[in-house]
Design a protein around this motif. Structure first.
Motif, PDB file in Angstrom:
ATOM      1  N   ARG A 116     -34.525 -16.337  -3.514  1.00  0.00           N
ATOM      2  CA  ARG A 116     -35.212 -16.630  -2.259  1.00  0.00           C
ATOM      3  C   ARG A 116     -36.562 -15.945  -2.301  1.00  0.00           C
ATOM      4  N   ASN A 117     -37.590 -16.671  -1.920  1.00  0.00           N
ATOM      5  CA  ASN A 117     -38.958 -16.180  -2.032  1.00  0.00           C
ATOM      6  C   ASN A 117     -39.343 -15.321  -0.828  1.00  0.00           C
ATOM      7  N   GLN A 170     -39.766  -6.971   4.283  1.00  0.00           N
ATOM      8  CA  GLN A 170     -40.730  -7.484   5.250  1.00  0.00           C
ATOM      9  C   GLN A 170     -41.146  -8.927   4.974  1.00  0.00           C
ATOM     10  N   GLY A 171     -40.352  -9.643   4.206  1.00  0.00           N
ATOM     11  CA  GLY A 171     -40.592 -11.064   4.005  1.00  0.00           C
ATOM     12  C   GLY A 171     -41.721 -11.422   3.052  1.00  0.00           C
ATOM     13  N   PRO A 194     -44.125  -7.242  -4.588  1.00  0.00           N
ATOM     14  CA  PRO A 194     -45.528  -6.924  -4.825  1.00  0.00           C
ATOM     15  C   PRO A 194     -46.175  -6.048  -3.755  1.00  0.00           C
ATOM     16  N   LEU A 195     -45.538  -5.877  -2.604  1.00  0.00           N
ATOM     17  CA  LEU A 195     -46.156  -5.083  -1.551  1.00  0.00           C
ATOM     18  C   LEU A 195     -45.687  -3.629  -1.544  1.00  0.00           C
ATOM     19  N   HIS A 196     -44.390  -3.413  -1.468  1.00  0.00           N
ATOM     20  CA  HIS A 196     -43.871  -2.046  -1.358  1.00  0.00           C
ATOM     21  C   HIS A 196     -43.070  -1.578  -2.572  1.00  0.00           C
ATOM     22  N   VAL A 198     -28.362  -3.744   0.043  1.00  0.00           N
ATOM     23  CA  VAL A 198     -29.527  -4.597   0.265  1.00  0.00           C
ATOM     24  C   VAL A 198     -29.635  -5.556  -0.912  1.00  0.00           C
ATOM     25  N   SER A 199     -29.856  -6.843  -0.616  1.00  0.00           N
ATOM     26  CA  SER A 199     -29.907  -7.840  -1.691  1.00  0.00           C
ATOM     27  C   SER A 199     -30.998  -8.865  -1.465  1.00  0.00           C
ATOM     28  N   LEU A 200     -31.469  -9.387  -2.563  1.00  0.00           N
ATOM     29  CA  LEU A 200     -32.334 -10.551  -2.594  1.00  0.00           C
ATOM     30  C   LEU A 200     -31.408 -11.724  -2.902  1.00  0.00           C
TER      31      LEU A 200
END
Length: 139
Positions: A47-48, A53-54, A86-88, A105-107
């Motif tokens: 999931r992209n 934070q999305g 790429p952000l945190h 926590v999962s992607l």
């Protein structure tokens, strides 16, 4: 649309030639963006959206990481098995989706296979609409 034996719906999203080593593709399946990447010959779909934070994960680096080891010993492992937000910098295993810092926590990971010259995703519901999305990545 073909339902596989594991109860998932088979969706051919692109030809194998359209996903060379290290390349990425982005698809929208009924409003859900799914990133696809080929790493060391294996296709990975996710999931992209980072669960933090999305942030779009399609821009994330594919890396390895340090693994548990003895004091004063630094051991690198999981080469090209980790995608980093790429952000945190949150890191997730490309095979399982589990975060390295917390197994709670999962992607979201999707089954992706190369079959008869096509890249195929297996999704929970029969999709009504599948669209390839454009994105710009200088990776």
């Amino acid at each position: 649309m073909i339902m596989s034996n594991n109860g998932k719906h088979r969706v051919a999203v692109c030809s194998s030639a359209e996903l060379a080593e290290g390349q990425r593709q982005l698809f929208d399946i009924d409003g859900v963006e799914i990133g696809l990447i080929r790493v060391e010959g294996k296709c990975h779909a996710f999931r992209n959206s980072c669960p933090h934070q999305g942030v779009p994960m399609i821009y994330g680096s594919v890396v390895g990481t340090m693994v548990p080891s003895r004091p004063q010993e630094y051991v690198y492992g999981h080469h090209n098995e980790i995608i980093r937000c790429p952000l945190h910098g949150w890191e997730f295993n490309l095979k399982t989706g589990k975060a390295l810092f917390s197994p709670g926590v999962s992607l979201k990971i999707y089954q992706a296979e190369e079959e008869a010259g096509e890249i195929v995703l297996y999704v929970d519901r029969e999709p009504l609409q599948v669209t390839r999305k454009q994105f710009f990545c200088a990776l």
